[in-house]
Design a protein around this motif. Structure first.
Motif, PDB file in Angstrom:
ATOM      1  N   ARG A   6      29.423  10.107  68.445  1.00  0.00           N
ATOM      2  CA  ARG A   6      28.705  11.353  68.157  1.00  0.00           C
ATOM      3  C   ARG A   6      28.483  11.773  66.692  1.00  0.00           C
ATOM      4  N   ASP A   7      29.510  11.443  66.049  1.00  0.00           N
ATOM      5  CA  ASP A   7      29.303  11.886  64.555  1.00  0.00           C
ATOM      6  C   ASP A   7      28.317  10.793  63.831  1.00  0.00           C
ATOM      7  N   GLN A   8      28.278   9.600  64.169  1.00  0.00           N
ATOM      8  CA  GLN A   8      27.296   8.573  63.677  1.00  0.00           C
ATOM      9  C   GLN A   8      26.122   9.099  64.056  1.00  0.00           C
ATOM     10  N   ARG A   9      25.741   9.336  65.355  1.00  0.00           N
ATOM     11  CA  ARG A   9      24.327  10.051  65.661  1.00  0.00           C
ATOM     12  C   ARG A   9      23.953  11.105  64.832  1.00  0.00           C
ATOM     13  N   ARG A  10      25.014  12.094  64.925  1.00  0.00           N
ATOM     14  CA  ARG A  10      24.577  13.093  64.095  1.00  0.00           C
ATOM     15  C   ARG A  10      24.222  13.006  62.427  1.00  0.00           C
ATOM     16  N   ARG A  11      24.882  12.075  61.956  1.00  0.00           N
ATOM     17  CA  ARG A  11      24.746  11.532  60.386  1.00  0.00           C
ATOM     18  C   ARG A  11      23.422  10.901  60.499  1.00  0.00           C
ATOM     19  N   ALA A  12      23.147   9.886  61.232  1.00  0.00           N
ATOM     20  CA  ALA A  12      21.895   9.324  61.351  1.00  0.00           C
ATOM     21  C   ALA A  12      20.766  10.301  61.635  1.00  0.00           C
ATOM     22  N   THR A  13      20.912  11.333  62.438  1.00  0.00           N
ATOM     23  CA  THR A  13      19.643  11.983  62.598  1.00  0.00           C
ATOM     24  C   THR A  13      19.490  13.022  61.513  1.00  0.00           C
ATOM     25  N   ARG A  14      20.473  13.560  60.791  1.00  0.00           N
ATOM     26  CA  ARG A  14      20.522  14.462  59.528  1.00  0.00           C
ATOM     27  C   ARG A  14      19.820  13.623  58.514  1.00  0.00           C
ATOM     28  N   SER A  15      20.158  12.378  58.329  1.00  0.00           N
ATOM     29  CA  SER A  15      19.557  11.473  57.379  1.00  0.00           C
ATOM     30  C   SER A  15      18.015  11.304  57.497  1.00  0.00           C
ATOM     31  N   LEU A  16      17.744  11.068  58.665  1.00  0.00           N
ATOM     32  CA  LEU A  16      16.135  10.820  59.024  1.00  0.00           C
ATOM     33  C   LEU A  16      15.478  12.250  58.793  1.00  0.00           C
ATOM     34  N   GLU A  17      16.031  13.399  58.988  1.00  0.00           N
ATOM     35  CA  GLU A  17      15.190  14.451  58.821  1.00  0.00           C
ATOM     36  C   GLU A  17      15.237  14.707  57.511  1.00  0.00           C
ATOM     37  N   ARG A  18      16.079  14.462  56.817  1.00  0.00           N
ATOM     38  CA  ARG A  18      16.083  14.841  55.102  1.00  0.00           C
ATOM     39  C   ARG A  18      14.957  13.796  54.609  1.00  0.00           C
ATOM     40  N   GLY A  19      15.045  12.516  54.871  1.00  0.00           N
ATOM     41  CA  GLY A  19      14.109  11.698  54.542  1.00  0.00           C
ATOM     42  C   GLY A  19      12.741  12.064  54.835  1.00  0.00           C
ATOM     43  N   GLY A  20      12.580  12.300  55.980  1.00  0.00           N
ATOM     44  CA  GLY A  20      11.122  12.720  56.576  1.00  0.00           C
ATOM     45  C   GLY A  20      10.418  13.692  55.608  1.00  0.00           C
ATOM     46  N   HIS A  21      11.593  14.903  55.377  1.00  0.00           N
ATOM     47  CA  HIS A  21      10.943  16.022  54.487  1.00  0.00           C
ATOM     48  C   HIS A  21      10.927  15.267  52.945  1.00  0.00           C
ATOM     49  N   THR A  22      11.663  14.633  52.563  1.00  0.00           N
ATOM     50  CA  THR A  22      11.694  14.040  51.171  1.00  0.00           C
ATOM     51  C   THR A  22      10.131  13.272  51.033  1.00  0.00           C
ATOM     52  N   VAL A  23       9.784  12.560  52.065  1.00  0.00           N
ATOM     53  CA  VAL A  23       8.709  11.731  51.906  1.00  0.00           C
ATOM     54  C   VAL A  23       7.446  12.788  51.789  1.00  0.00           C
ATOM     55  N   ALA A  24       7.361  13.806  52.747  1.00  0.00           N
ATOM     56  CA  ALA A  24       6.467  14.677  52.664  1.00  0.00           C
ATOM     57  C   ALA A  24       6.299  15.462  51.528  1.00  0.00           C
ATOM     58  N   VAL A  25       7.388  15.570  51.061  1.00  0.00           N
ATOM     59  CA  VAL A  25       7.247  16.308  49.375  1.00  0.00           C
ATOM     60  C   VAL A  25       6.787  15.279  48.347  1.00  0.00           C
ATOM     61  N   ALA A  26       7.052  13.990  48.631  1.00  0.00           N
ATOM     62  CA  ALA A  26       6.555  13.049  47.787  1.00  0.00           C
ATOM     63  C   ALA A  26       5.025  12.738  47.961  1.00  0.00           C
ATOM     64  N   VAL A  27       4.372  12.861  49.260  1.00  0.00           N
ATOM     65  CA  VAL A  27       3.248  12.573  49.527  1.00  0.00           C
ATOM     66  C   VAL A  27       2.276  13.953  49.014  1.00  0.00           C
ATOM     67  N   ARG A  28       2.840  14.984  48.965  1.00  0.00           N
ATOM     68  CA  ARG A  28       1.915  16.126  48.553  1.00  0.00           C
ATOM     69  C   ARG A  28       2.120  16.021  47.001  1.00  0.00           C
ATOM     70  N   HIS A  29       2.904  15.428  46.101  1.00  0.00           N
ATOM     71  CA  HIS A  29       3.077  15.267  44.868  1.00  0.00           C
ATOM     72  C   HIS A  29       2.191  14.206  44.520  1.00  0.00           C
ATOM     73  N   PHE A  30       1.783  13.225  45.114  1.00  0.00           N
ATOM     74  CA  PHE A  30       1.078  12.033  44.647  1.00  0.00           C
ATOM     75  C   PHE A  30      -0.409  12.499  45.116  1.00  0.00           C
ATOM     76  N   TRP A  31      -0.739  13.272  46.045  1.00  0.00           N
ATOM     77  CA  TRP A  31      -2.067  14.079  46.264  1.00  0.00           C
ATOM     78  C   TRP A  31      -2.338  14.668  45.173  1.00  0.00           C
ATOM     79  N   GLN A  32      -1.479  15.475  44.490  1.00  0.00           N
ATOM     80  CA  GLN A  32      -2.059  16.582  43.617  1.00  0.00           C
ATOM     81  C   GLN A  32      -2.247  15.898  42.229  1.00  0.00           C
ATOM     82  N   ASN A  33      -1.176  14.751  42.040  1.00  0.00           N
ATOM     83  CA  ASN A  33      -1.097  14.014  40.717  1.00  0.00           C
ATOM     84  C   ASN A  33      -2.168  12.696  40.695  1.00  0.00           C
TER      85      ASN A  33
END
Length: 71
Positions: A6-33
């Protein structure tokens, strides 16, 4: 399922959620620049922006990239 799984699954889910947000922020940055060039098709532009964003946040992609799986 044991507590360890359960702990491994929770950590993996949290990492993927953070990663998805980070990619979205990076996409916005590159669109603007990096505006679309007049001769580029929409497909080429979107694909290159996504590639830049994924490269920027991947650990192996750049010298200062982020490790998405880090807690």
């Amino acid at each position: 399922m044991g507590w360890c799984k359960r702990d491994q699954r929770r950590r993996a889910t949290r990492s993927l959620e953070r990663g998805g947000h980070t990619v979205a922020v990076a996409v916005r940055h590159f669109w603007q620049n990096f505006p679309k060039e007049p001769g580029d098709s929409d497909f080429v532009y979107r694909t290159s922006i996504k590639a830049k964003a994924l490269d920027a946040v991947s650990f192996g992609g750049t010298k200062n990239g982020l490790l998405l799986g880090a807690p």
